[in-house]
Structure formats: C-alpha cells, structure tokens
Enzyme design. Structure first.
Site, PDB file in Angstrom:
ATOM      1  N   HIS A  71      44.946  39.962  83.933  1.00 33.45           N
ATOM      2  CA  HIS A  71      44.090  40.800  84.779  1.00 33.45           C
ATOM      3  C   HIS A  71      42.604  40.491  84.591  1.00 33.45           C
ATOM      4  CE1 HIS A  71      47.118  44.039  86.148  1.00 33.45           C
ATOM      5  NE2 HIS A  71      47.776  42.988  85.717  1.00 33.45           N
ATOM      6  N   GLY A  92      35.929  35.059  85.476  1.00 28.32           N
ATOM      7  CA  GLY A  92      37.186  34.585  84.906  1.00 28.32           C
ATOM      8  C   GLY A  92      37.522  35.267  83.590  1.00 28.32           C
TER       9      GLY A  92
END
Ligand code: HEM
Ligand SMILES: *[C@@H]1O[C@H](CO)[C@@H](O)[C@H](O)[C@H]1NC(C)=O
Ligand SMILES: *[C@@H]1O[C@H](CO)[C@@H](O)[C@H](O)[C@H]1NC(C)=O
Length: 364
Positions: free
Chosen positions: A68, A82
C-alpha cells in the site's frame, strides 16, 4: 604457457570466495559491510519484538503495508514517492482512503517501533517486510536495501486497488506503476499469507484467511481460488467478496476474477502448480516494489542480513480434504489443470481465524 590458465583459476577462486564478515562495534553481530551493523540490530528487534519469530499476523501486516505504501507511485504522473513511508508520515491523509482500511492497526505498532529504533518509515516498512518474509516457509529471500529518506508528500487517493474494482481498472493502475497483469499475479502470492478484517467486519470472520495455510508462503491460495465457491463465511456478500469453497475461508472478488481472466489465468494456474516458480517470481516483483521511487545505487545494500526462509512445507499444492479435481473451475484456456494432485486425507474442517499477536509496541 601453462601459467596463464593457472593465474586465471586462482583469480576465479578468490572472486568466488565469500567476502569475510567482521565483528561489529556491538561485539555481537558480524557483517561484511560495517554500515549494516546498525541494521543487524534493527533486524533482531523486528524478529523478537514485532514478529515474535513467526510468520503470523504481524509479518502479514508488514507485507500488506509494503504494497500500500509503495504503490503510491506512477511512471506517468505524480502519484507519490513510492516506497517512501508516506502512508505513515502522511497517515492523516492516506489512512482515510477507503483502500487503506485496517492499515491503521499496522501503523499503531510500526510507527512507535520505527521512532524507537530511529529509522525512516520507508525503511521500517520495506526492511521490515523483507525480514518478516524470511520467517515464512517457502518464501523467497528478499534483498534488503535501506537509506530511504523521509517522505515529502502524501500519495493521492486511488493508487491502491480495491477488490471490487473492475480488472481493467486494476490492470491499468498496476501498469501505471510498472507492473503487468502477470507481474500482479506474481505479487499476489502474498495472499498466501493473508486474511481479512475489513471487507466483512463481522467478528466471526475477523482474521478469516484467503487460503487454508496462512502461515506458509505456499501455492495453496492459487489452487484454492480456482475451486468452485459455495458459501460466504460471514455476513456476505459484501462489496469485493465472492463465495469461498471452504468453511472459514474468505475469497476476494479480485482474486477470483484474476484466476479466470484471460490475461492472468494461465499465470495464476502456473503458480498453483509450482511452489518454486511462484516463490521466485514473487521475489522478483516484490523487490521491484520495495524500490519504487528510489535509485537502488543511492541506497545501502544490507541483503546480507536477511536469513534464508524455512523450506516450503509442501513441494506441491494439494486439494483440501473433501475437494478434488472436479471442483476446479478451469481458468487457463490453453493448459488443462492436471489431474495428478492429491487430496488431503480426513474430513473437511473449518479453516481457523488468524489471531492477532500480543506485542508491546502500540499498546495504548
Ligand atoms: C489487485 C490487487 C489487490 C487487492 C484488490 C488486494 C486486496 C486485499 C484486501 C481487501 C485484503 C484484506 C484486508 C482486510 O480486510 O484486512 C488484503 C489483504 C492482504 N493483501 Fe492484498 N490486495 C491486492 C494486492 C496485494 C499485493 C500486491 C500485496 C503484496 C505484495 C498484497 C498483500 C496483502 C497481504 C499480506 C494481506 C493480508 C494482511 C493481513 O493478513 O493482515 N495484496 N488484500
Ligand atoms: C526523518 O524525520 C525525522 C523526524 O522529523 C527526523 O528525526 C529524521 O532525522 C529524519 N530522517 C532522515 C533520514 O531525514
Ligand atoms: C480476452 O478477453 C477479451 C474480452 O473479454 C477479449 O477482448 C480479448 O481479445 C481476449 N484476449 C485474449 C488474449 O484472448
């Protein structure tokens, strides 16, 4: 003219020898790269204080938050940094997104742990996941890089796929972050060590696993999702849920769809049939995930700290008791599911819930 090959052999011998580890200032650990000494202690603390030395709920949690956090990334637009820990650093924003339901329980122990040991949230998440996976029988050894800076921005909403999203939406989102539909199938080996709490919040399915062996990184999830569904284990149907084949087992709609979709079904079936390929394919994609947003050369490689996971509990997937080849819904159009796999002996039993682990971090 004899000397040259001898010299070459000698050099090859030196190059092949493992570089020597030396004792760390703590007098306890030994590392090849002295910069990894600090991380050897972080590894031990993860194993002893977070995971309690087993591949159970807290390892599962780390692998989920690793996805996630990292998937807040795009090759084409700004969707976050990221694998940068933004899901914790900017938790007030990201934890409110529907797809991050339940992640707050992970942050509750991981944030105080990271703050106590003095590491960034991005490293805590990805290094922690690599350490955690090393405890799971059948998992690959994940290379561990550290040195991720603090996150500078929250990821926007809708970067994390949801189980009731149409497959085209999920494929497009994953492709936008650099993963093909088949790469996604490989990442979904993670659902071999997984359970749910938020899709159906009923107490009787709090911790209902996605396969019958949630403490083993095995190919059972790929086989079991191919079995014909017949029941909802809790209050279902809920959005993102599909009928499961086994009492106590939970099935995500997205997993069911990928197992039968023409872009993914053959890769899905192949993972059901090869523990070794499934594990190594996952390792390749998960390593890539853990580095999203970073140049690997700017990070410190402490892969030497990651232990070799215990061997797989079974070489091959099996039909759970009561199930046979006749229960398979063939998904792959080109290769028939083989008739050679055996059925577990005995009567079908209810798949038990995965329990939470009792650790000090996060205790309020
Ligand atoms: C199409 C993509 C995916 C969807 C729709 C999806 C959806 C879900 C859902 C709904 C849950 C249950 C959460 C809960 O109710 O507590 C879950 C659990 C989990 N997912 Fe995924 N997932 C996807 C991909 C991935 C990937 C790529 C990874 C890691 C590489 C991953 C790792 C996990 C793990 C480890 C759990 C279990 C967490 C636990 O047991 O505490 N998932 N996933
Ligand atoms: C990250 O932020 C924390 C809190 O502001 C700070 O203590 C720490 O030094 C930062 N780490 C890095 C690597 O910048
Ligand atoms: C997969 O199915 C879709 C429609 O469901 C079709 O348009 C597409 O051509 C198929 N692709 C392959 C590779 O069979």
């Amino acid at each position: 003219m004899i000397a040259a090959p001898l010299v070459a052999l000698g050099l090859a011998g030196i190059a092949a020898a493992a570089p020597a580890a030396s004792l760390c200032p703590d007098g306890v650990h030994s590392t090849v790269n002295p910069q990894c000494c600090f991380w050897a202690n972080v590894r031990d603390r993860f194993i002893n204080e977070i995971f309690l030395n087993v591949c159970m709920e807290n390892v599962h949690s780390l692998v989920r938050i690793a996805f996630h956090d990292a998937i807040g990334f795009s090759l084409t637009s700004n969707k976050g940094g990221g694998a940068d820990g933004s899901i914790i650093q900017f938790g007030e924003t990201e934890l409110a997104f529907h797809a991050n339901e339940g992640i707050d329980f992970i942050v509750d122990f991981l944030q105080p742990f990271a703050d106590t040991v003095g590491i960034t949230y991005g490293d805590a998440i990805q290094f922690g996941a690599a350490v955690g996976l090393s405890l799971c029988p059948g998992a690959p050894r994940i290379p561990a890089f550290v040195g991720r800076p603090n996150a500078t921005q929250a990821a926007p909403d809708k970067t994390v796929p949801e189980p009731d999203d149409p497959p085209t939406t999920i494929f497009a989102r994953m492709q936008d972050a650099g993963f093909s539909p088949v790469d996604l199938v490989h990442l979904l080996a993670s659902h071999s060590i997984a359970d749910q709490a938020g899709v159906d919040p009923e107490p009787q399915v709090l911790g209902a696993p996605f396969d019958s062996t949630p403490f083993s990184f095995d190919s059972q999830v790929f086989l079991e999702v191919l079995l014909r569904g017949s029941m909802f284990p809790g209050s279902g149907p809920n959005p993102g849920e599909e009928q499961s084949p086994l009492s106590g087992e939970f099935r995500l709609l997205s997993d069911k769809v990928f197992a039968r979709h023409n872009l993914t079904a053959c890769a899905w079936q192949a993972n059901a049939l090869s523990q070794a390929d499934m594990s190594s394919n996952f390792g390749t994609q998960f390593s890539k995930l853990s580095l999203l947003g970073h140049d690997k050369n700017s990070l410190l490689d402490c892969s030497e700290l990651i232990g070799t996971p215990p061997p797989a509990t079974a070489k091959q997937a099996f039909f759970p008791a009561g199930k046979t080849h006749a229960d398979i819904e063939q998904g792959c159009a080109t290769v028939a599911f083989p008739t050679t796999l055996s059925t577990q002996t005995g009567q079908p039993t209810m798949i038990p819930l995965v329990q939470v682990q009792d650790i000090a971090f996060g205790k309020k």
